[in-house]
Scaffold this motif. Structure first.
Motif, PDB file in Angstrom:
ATOM      1  N   ASP A  29       0.829  -1.195   0.000  1.00 36.54           N
ATOM      2  CA  ASP A  29       0.000   0.000   0.000  1.00 36.54           C
ATOM      3  C   ASP A  29       0.868   1.252   0.000  1.00 36.54           C
ATOM      4  O   ASP A  29       2.080   1.174   0.117  1.00 36.54           O
ATOM      5  N   ASP A  30       0.195   2.387  -0.170  1.00 32.78           N
ATOM      6  CA  ASP A  30       0.896   3.671  -0.242  1.00 32.78           C
ATOM      7  C   ASP A  30       0.602   4.548   0.969  1.00 32.78           C
ATOM      8  O   ASP A  30       0.659   5.760   0.886  1.00 32.78           O
ATOM      9  N   ASP A  31       0.325   3.931   2.096  1.00 33.09           N
ATOM     10  CA  ASP A  31       0.081   4.659   3.340  1.00 33.09           C
ATOM     11  C   ASP A  31       1.430   5.046   3.947  1.00 33.09           C
ATOM     12  O   ASP A  31       2.171   4.185   4.422  1.00 33.09           O
ATOM     13  N   PRO A  32       1.766   6.348   3.960  1.00 29.98           N
ATOM     14  CA  PRO A  32       3.074   6.750   4.488  1.00 29.98           C
ATOM     15  C   PRO A  32       3.266   6.410   5.969  1.00 29.98           C
ATOM     16  O   PRO A  32       4.392   6.235   6.420  1.00 29.98           O
ATOM     17  N   SER A  33       2.181   6.284   6.717  1.00 33.67           N
ATOM     18  CA  SER A  33       2.317   5.983   8.141  1.00 33.67           C
ATOM     19  C   SER A  33       2.802   4.555   8.396  1.00 33.67           C
ATOM     20  O   SER A  33       3.271   4.249   9.490  1.00 33.67           O
ATOM     21  N   ARG A  34       2.726   3.693   7.397  1.00 32.63           N
ATOM     22  CA  ARG A  34       3.186   2.305   7.554  1.00 32.63           C
ATOM     23  C   ARG A  34       4.668   2.137   7.256  1.00 32.63           C
ATOM     24  O   ARG A  34       5.251   1.111   7.592  1.00 32.63           O
ATOM     25  N   ILE A  35       5.269   3.122   6.610  1.00 33.08           N
ATOM     26  CA  ILE A  35       6.690   3.003   6.261  1.00 33.08           C
ATOM     27  C   ILE A  35       7.506   2.879   7.549  1.00 33.08           C
ATOM     28  O   ILE A  35       7.309   3.627   8.500  1.00 33.08           O
ATOM     29  N   GLN A  36       8.427   1.932   7.546  1.00 31.66           N
ATOM     30  CA  GLN A  36       9.289   1.674   8.695  1.00 31.66           C
ATOM     31  C   GLN A  36      10.687   2.207   8.377  1.00 31.66           C
ATOM     32  O   GLN A  36      11.485   1.537   7.706  1.00 31.66           O
ATOM     33  N   PRO A  37      10.973   3.440   8.830  1.00 32.29           N
ATOM     34  CA  PRO A  37      12.259   4.071   8.475  1.00 32.29           C
ATOM     35  C   PRO A  37      13.476   3.230   8.816  1.00 32.29           C
ATOM     36  O   PRO A  37      14.474   3.277   8.091  1.00 32.29           O
ATOM     37  N   ASP A  38      13.424   2.443   9.883  1.00 27.43           N
ATOM     38  CA  ASP A  38      14.568   1.590  10.223  1.00 27.43           C
ATOM     39  C   ASP A  38      14.854   0.590   9.109  1.00 27.43           C
ATOM     40  O   ASP A  38      16.009   0.312   8.793  1.00 27.43           O
ATOM     41  N   VAL A  39      13.801   0.036   8.526  1.00 31.65           N
ATOM     42  CA  VAL A  39      13.967  -0.934   7.438  1.00 31.65           C
ATOM     43  C   VAL A  39      14.524  -0.237   6.199  1.00 31.65           C
ATOM     44  O   VAL A  39      15.475  -0.725   5.574  1.00 31.65           O
ATOM     45  N   VAL A  40      13.935   0.904   5.846  1.00 29.63           N
ATOM     46  CA  VAL A  40      14.386   1.633   4.650  1.00 29.63           C
ATOM     47  C   VAL A  40      15.838   2.060   4.824  1.00 29.63           C
ATOM     48  O   VAL A  40      16.674   1.831   3.942  1.00 29.63           O
ATOM     49  N   TRP A  41      16.153   2.668   5.948  1.00 28.59           N
ATOM     50  CA  TRP A  41      17.527   3.098   6.214  1.00 28.59           C
ATOM     51  C   TRP A  41      18.472   1.894   6.220  1.00 28.59           C
ATOM     52  O   TRP A  41      19.542   1.920   5.611  1.00 28.59           O
ATOM     53  N   GLY A  42      18.074   0.814   6.870  1.00 27.82           N
ATOM     54  CA  GLY A  42      18.920  -0.360   6.951  1.00 27.82           C
ATOM     55  C   GLY A  42      19.290  -0.902   5.591  1.00 27.82           C
ATOM     56  O   GLY A  42      20.456  -1.244   5.333  1.00 27.82           O
ATOM     57  N   TRP A  43      18.323  -0.964   4.686  1.00 29.00           N
ATOM     58  CA  TRP A  43      18.611  -1.506   3.363  1.00 29.00           C
ATOM     59  C   TRP A  43      19.390  -0.501   2.513  1.00 29.00           C
ATOM     60  O   TRP A  43      20.403  -0.854   1.903  1.00 29.00           O
ATOM     61  N   LEU A  44      18.939   0.728   2.469  1.00 32.23           N
ATOM     62  CA  LEU A  44      19.610   1.720   1.621  1.00 32.23           C
ATOM     63  C   LEU A  44      21.050   1.979   2.060  1.00 32.23           C
ATOM     64  O   LEU A  44      21.923   2.205   1.225  1.00 32.23           O
ATOM     65  N   SER A  45      21.323   1.926   3.355  1.00 31.11           N
ATOM     66  CA  SER A  45      22.663   2.255   3.850  1.00 31.11           C
ATOM     67  C   SER A  45      23.653   1.103   3.719  1.00 31.11           C
ATOM     68  O   SER A  45      24.859   1.313   3.842  1.00 31.11           O
ATOM     69  N   THR A  46      23.152  -0.110   3.457  1.00 30.30           N
ATOM     70  CA  THR A  46      24.059  -1.254   3.366  1.00 30.30           C
ATOM     71  C   THR A  46      24.000  -1.987   2.035  1.00 30.30           C
ATOM     72  O   THR A  46      24.981  -2.594   1.623  1.00 30.30           O
ATOM     73  N   GLU A  47      22.878  -1.954   1.354  1.00 29.97           N
ATOM     74  CA  GLU A  47      22.689  -2.758   0.153  1.00 29.97           C
ATOM     75  C   GLU A  47      22.613  -1.955  -1.143  1.00 29.97           C
ATOM     76  O   GLU A  47      22.954  -2.470  -2.202  1.00 29.97           O
ATOM     77  N   ALA A  48      22.125  -0.744  -1.097  1.00 28.11           N
ATOM     78  CA  ALA A  48      21.868   0.039  -2.311  1.00 28.11           C
ATOM     79  C   ALA A  48      23.149   0.682  -2.828  1.00 28.11           C
ATOM     80  O   ALA A  48      23.753   1.487  -2.132  1.00 28.11           O
ATOM     81  N   TYR A  49      23.547   0.322  -4.045  1.00 25.03           N
ATOM     82  CA  TYR A  49      24.728   0.971  -4.620  1.00 25.03           C
ATOM     83  C   TYR A  49      24.516   2.468  -4.766  1.00 25.03           C
ATOM     84  O   TYR A  49      25.463   3.243  -4.768  1.00 25.03           O
ATOM     85  N   TRP A  50      23.273   2.900  -4.863  1.00 33.15           N
ATOM     86  CA  TRP A  50      22.977   4.313  -5.092  1.00 33.15           C
ATOM     87  C   TRP A  50      22.728   5.092  -3.806  1.00 33.15           C
ATOM     88  O   TRP A  50      22.611   6.308  -3.842  1.00 33.15           O
ATOM     89  N   GLY A  51      22.623   4.432  -2.660  1.00 27.08           N
ATOM     90  CA  GLY A  51      22.190   5.140  -1.463  1.00 27.08           C
ATOM     91  C   GLY A  51      23.111   5.088  -0.272  1.00 27.08           C
ATOM     92  O   GLY A  51      22.816   5.683   0.759  1.00 27.08           O
ATOM     93  N   ARG A  52      24.237   4.424  -0.387  1.00 28.23           N
ATOM     94  CA  ARG A  52      25.094   4.248   0.793  1.00 28.23           C
ATOM     95  C   ARG A  52      25.715   5.540   1.301  1.00 28.23           C
ATOM     96  O   ARG A  52      26.101   5.619   2.453  1.00 28.23           O
ATOM     97  N   GLN A  53      25.815   6.550   0.460  1.00 24.12           N
ATOM     98  CA  GLN A  53      26.430   7.806   0.889  1.00 24.12           C
ATOM     99  C   GLN A  53      25.457   8.684   1.676  1.00 24.12           C
ATOM    100  O   GLN A  53      25.857   9.673   2.263  1.00 24.12           O
ATOM    101  N   ARG A  54      24.192   8.327   1.717  1.00 32.28           N
ATOM    102  CA  ARG A  54      23.192   9.139   2.419  1.00 32.28           C
ATOM    103  C   ARG A  54      23.244   8.887   3.918  1.00 32.28           C
ATOM    104  O   ARG A  54      23.432   7.767   4.360  1.00 32.28           O
ATOM    105  N   SER A  55      23.017   9.936   4.671  1.00 26.54           N
ATOM    106  CA  SER A  55      22.902   9.779   6.123  1.00 26.54           C
ATOM    107  C   SER A  55      21.485   9.323   6.466  1.00 26.54           C
ATOM    108  O   SER A  55      20.579   9.400   5.630  1.00 26.54           O
ATOM    109  N   ARG A  56      21.296   8.884   7.686  1.00 31.69           N
ATOM    110  CA  ARG A  56      19.953   8.503   8.112  1.00 31.69           C
ATOM    111  C   ARG A  56      19.013   9.700   8.014  1.00 31.69           C
ATOM    112  O   ARG A  56      17.864   9.569   7.586  1.00 31.69           O
TER     113      ARG A  56
END
Length: 135
Positions: free
Chosen positions: A6-33
């Protein structure tokens, strides 16, 4: 395993998004939390994929838009253990085809998954598109 999207922003879990983007995403590792949280909260639209049994977030997509005729698709991912269930396709469909931007001109930048995005009409830019690379 069953999943809800779904597209409900209140369900987004920032810990999950940050965890994946900061360790797995070739395009997102340089971003801070803080960068990631700002992008989530400032997005025109976000979507998540969740395990139906636990509510755990296992996928994400984000879009930036003028809300009228243009959108940029970004940060699409499915956690490795949950790939192979069509969640990437379902996330892109929810964002691009099933939402308020279904008639928009969409863009994205990626060095992989071209086959996935082609299913939704993404192609190499035409002669009306220019890109200024990051400095």
């Amino acid at each position: 395993m069953d999943y809800d999207l779904d597209d409900d922003p209140s369900r987004i879990q920032p810990d999950v998004v940050w965890g994946w983007l900061s360790t797995e995403a070739y395009w997102g590792r340089q971003r801070s939390r803080a960068d990631v949280e700002t992008r989530i909260s400032g997005a025109w639209r976000v979507a998540g994929a969740y395990r139906r049994d636990t509510g755990e977030q296992v996928g994400f997509a984000r879009a930036v838009s003028d809300g009228v005729n243009f959108a940029y698709l970004a940060d699409v991912f499915v956690i490795d253990a949950h790939r192979g269930h069509g969640l990437g396709k379902r996330l892109v469909k929810l964002m691009v085809d099933d939402g308020p931007g279904s008639s928009f001109r969409w863009v994205l930048f990626t060095s992989d998954a071209h086959g996935l995005y082609r299913l939704f009409g993404f192609a190499a830019p035409d002669d009306t598109a220019l890109v200024r690379p990051a400095r």
